[in-house]
Every structure is written in C-alpha cells, then in structure tokens.
Design an enzyme around this catalytic site. Structure first.
Site, PDB file in Angstrom:
ATOM      1  N   HIS A 199       0.843  -1.193   0.000  1.00  0.00           N
ATOM      2  CA  HIS A 199       0.000   0.000   0.000  1.00  0.00           C
ATOM      3  C   HIS A 199       0.881   1.248   0.000  1.00  0.00           C
ATOM      4  O   HIS A 199       1.981   1.258   0.586  1.00  0.00           O
ATOM      5  CB  HIS A 199      -0.948   0.014   1.206  1.00  0.00           C
ATOM      6  CG  HIS A 199      -0.248   0.186   2.522  1.00  0.00           C
ATOM      7  ND1 HIS A 199      -0.110   1.410   3.155  1.00  0.00           N
ATOM      8  CD2 HIS A 199       0.371  -0.716   3.337  1.00  0.00           C
ATOM      9  CE1 HIS A 199       0.533   1.260   4.290  1.00  0.00           C
ATOM     10  NE2 HIS A 199       0.835  -0.026   4.436  1.00  0.00           N
ATOM     11  N   HIS A 216       0.846   5.797  -1.518  1.00  0.00           N
ATOM     12  CA  HIS A 216       0.294   6.845  -2.380  1.00  0.00           C
ATOM     13  C   HIS A 216       1.027   6.807  -3.719  1.00  0.00           C
ATOM     14  O   HIS A 216       2.006   7.526  -3.942  1.00  0.00           O
ATOM     15  CB  HIS A 216       0.437   8.210  -1.715  1.00  0.00           C
ATOM     16  CG  HIS A 216      -0.311   8.338  -0.427  1.00  0.00           C
ATOM     17  ND1 HIS A 216      -1.625   7.907  -0.284  1.00  0.00           N
ATOM     18  CD2 HIS A 216       0.046   8.830   0.781  1.00  0.00           C
ATOM     19  CE1 HIS A 216      -2.035   8.147   0.949  1.00  0.00           C
ATOM     20  NE2 HIS A 216      -1.040   8.696   1.623  1.00  0.00           N
TER      21      HIS A 216
END
Length: 400
Positions: free
Chosen positions: A161, A163
């Site tokens: 995970h 951005h």
C-alpha cells in the site's frame, strides 16, 4: 457342360470372397474390442496411480534420517519441529494485492485493518514510501518495483500500500499481475479534508508537525483569495491515480485521462469502494479474498481503530466556495469519475450481499457443478456429498 462348370466355378469364387470378407470383418471387430480393453486398462492404471499420489500427498511426510549421522539428523529434526508452521504451498500464497491509496479517502483506517489481520491470516503488509510522497515513479523505479512485487517470494502473499499512481505491470513483461484495489471519495470533501489536514493534522499522530502548520486561514478564505491549496487544480488527483504514469494523466481537465482511468478501473481493479461506504467495501473484500480479509468485517465494526484518523479543525465550506469549485473542468471530470466508481461499486454490492434486519450480509454461494465426467465412483448416486464439498470449495478426489 463347360458352361455349367464355369457357372459353378464363379459361384464358388463368389462364396469364397464373401467368406474371406466375413472373416476380415470379424478380425477387425476383434481388434477394435481388444484396443478398447487395452485403453480401459490404461485409463484405470492411470487413475489408480493418480489416486495413490493423492493419498500420498494427504499423508504427513516423515523425515528420513541418514543412518551414518544420527546426531546431525536429530538436530535437523528438532529444528524442523520447532520452526513455525508454514502455510501450504498453493496459488493462494502467490497472490499480491496492491492498494495504491488516494490521500484522504479513509485509507489509514483500511490499511490498519490489514495490519491487524496479517498475523492471524498469515500474509505480509508492506508500505510503499516514496520520496516526498510523490505518486509518480521513475521508469527504472517502476521496473524495480514490478520485479520486487512479482519475484519476492518471502513476502508472498503480500499486501502493498502507498500513495502511488497506477502501474501497468504488463509493460514490463510479467506473467502474473497483482490484484489492484482502491477507495475514492467525493472530490470536494476530499480536498477540504486534505486542506485542513496540512494545517492541523489529525487524531492519529497529533504531535506531528504538518507542512502548513500555523496557517489559520479557513478554506473559504483561501477560495476567496484564490490560494493555491484550494484551487480547482488540486481537485485533480483521483483520476490520475487511476490513469497512471502517462503525462496526459496529470493534465487537469484532460478527457483522455478520465476515460483511461475508467478503463483501468474496469479492467485492472478487482474492487474500488467509496469512503462513505467503507464497511461495505471491506465486507465485499472479505467475501472475495478470504485468504487476506477473513474476519475483517467484524474487526472493523468492533475495533478501536475503525475510525482512526479524523482531521482536526475541519470547517464545512460555504455554498459560494463550493459553487466556485464546481465551475471548473477539473471538478466536473472528477465528479463524473466519482459517480462512475459509485455506480460500479453499488452494482457489485447489489449482486453480492443480502440485507437482513437492517444489516448487510454476503450472499451464500449460488452456483454448483453438475454433469461431471468421467464419473467418480465415490459420488455416484450421492449428489448431496458432492454438493457439500462444493460449498466448502474442496476439489473432488480422483477416481480410486
């Protein structure tokens, strides 16, 4: 007289030919029958061998100790017995999930569910920390990342995970792509949350100094003054996260980027949820990927970290500020993309859950297998036993 002998000879010749033809036909039938018997015996032998291999795999493996080195063998056996149990080697353990999370969409709450479950469900969670939280990777970093994700066996099954905008794994020639998931939010709500987050932080790490800390200007004041942190261009974020690493993806208001984001969502993502319905998103993931998310729904409902991150000092915007943002092309496209995601998510949910007593529950399996050939003797005439195994998603054993 010669004519009679000639007629008799012709009749004898015809009879002989018919007899020979009859014998040839009988030989051909006998050969075909023999070939069928041989084929049946070979099939039975092959099935018996497969059954023996299946029974052997089901039996616990014994450690063979070399007779010439008893001490070393005993030490190896003790080490093997004390080692932690490893999950069975199957396709479920070769799965990788990539959650390229959009900022301020509830991603912290969701990833903490994964962190809480990883020990119980035996998978790894890895955070992709890019420099200055940049969602764009260089080409060589993309290549390294794709190689890491696909070949790092020690980290499988894995949940990555960060951005990061969408990366097309097929460009790098890999055979097996990861499972992409994501969550989006109403674009204006997301921007307002991010605006105040940069100034006041949240209740997750309240002592951490944020980039705009000390700036007391409200969102409405920023819009009236034409500030950069509240400009319409700042709305342009969810589309490029799904569009990818092409230059057009990061051009605010680009129609091609919007269409590419929709295409990637439909073809590359298993499921994309919305912040406003995050619990339903988790429920659908648990039903579809129990290897990772078994127990996730109940954990999210009862856990203390279900609503972990809340932005501090967030004030609702005025109608004038919202109307000014809604006049921009960036908002119109981001809103179109959000509504597209919401429509797809609600369609998936409508065909996967059942409402009962005001709550949603995953539907039971609504398909089964039948007319299975070659027939298995164990299940011949016992369809209920076969149905039970299908409900448990267990493979049918080979014919003994």
């Amino acid at each position: 007289m010669p004519g009679r002998f000639g007629l008799l000879a012709a009749l004898l010749l015809v009879g002989a030919m018919l007899f020979v033809e009859h014998q040839i036909r009988k030989l051909e039938q006998a050969r075909a029958k023999l070939e069928r018997v041989i084929a049946r015996r070979e099939a039975q032998s092959s099935e018996s061998q497969l059954a023996a291999e299946h029974r052997q795999l089901q039996q616990p493996q014994r450690l063979l100790l070399p007779p010439t080195q008893p001490e070393a063998a005993l030490a190896a056996a003790a080490a093997a017995a004390s080692a932690p149990a490893q999950p069975p080697a199957d396709d479920n353990n070769d799965v990788v999930i990539v959650y390229n999370r959009v900022p301020k969409t509830g991603s912290t709450s969701f990833t903490n569910v994964a962190y809480d479950l990883c020990g119980r469900n035996s998978f790894h969670v890895l955070h992709i920390n890019t420099t200055r939280n940049s969602p764009i990777m260089s080409l060589h970093d993309q290549a390294k990342f794709v190689s890491n994700v696909t070949t790092w066996k020690e980290m499988k099954p894995g949940f990555y995970h960060g951005h990061l905008s969408f990366i097309d794994f097929t460009k790098f020639g890999v055979n097996r792509k990861p499972i992409y998931i994501n969550v989006v939010r109403d674009p204006i709500e997301r921007l307002i949350s991010y605006y105040y987050f940069l100034r006041f932080g949240d209740d997750y790490r309240p002592g951490l100094r944020r980039r705009k800390q000390g700036d007391k200007k409200t969102f409405d004041e920023c819009v009236r003054e034409g500030g950069s942190d509240c400009s319409a261009e700042k709305l342009w974020l969810q589309i490029p996260f799904f569009c990818g690493h092409s230059s057009e993806c990061w051009n605010p208001g680009n129609r091609w980027a919007l269409e590419q984001a929709k295409t990637n969502l439909l073809s590359e993502y298993l499921l994309v949820g919305v912040t406003e319905e995050l619990e339903d998103f988790i429920m659908l993931l648990e039903a579809a990927l129990p290897r990772f998310f078994k127990g996730a729904t109940s954990h999210y409902r009862s856990g203390k970290r279900s609503h972990l991150r809340r932005t501090v000092e967030k004030k609702p915007p005025s109608r004038e500020s919202i109307q000014r943002l809604q006049q921009s092309r960036a908002w119109q496209m981001e809103k179109e993309f959000y509504e597209f995601v919401l429509e797809q998510f609600q369609f998936v949910r409508a065909h996967a859950v059942l409402e009962r007593g005001g709550e949603l529950f995953p539907l039971a399996q609504n398909y089964f297998y039948e007319k299975i050939y070659p027939r298995h003797r164990e299940f011949h005439g016992d369809r209920r036993k076969a149905a039970v195994l299908q409900q448990q998603q267990q493979p049918l054993p080979p014919l003994p």
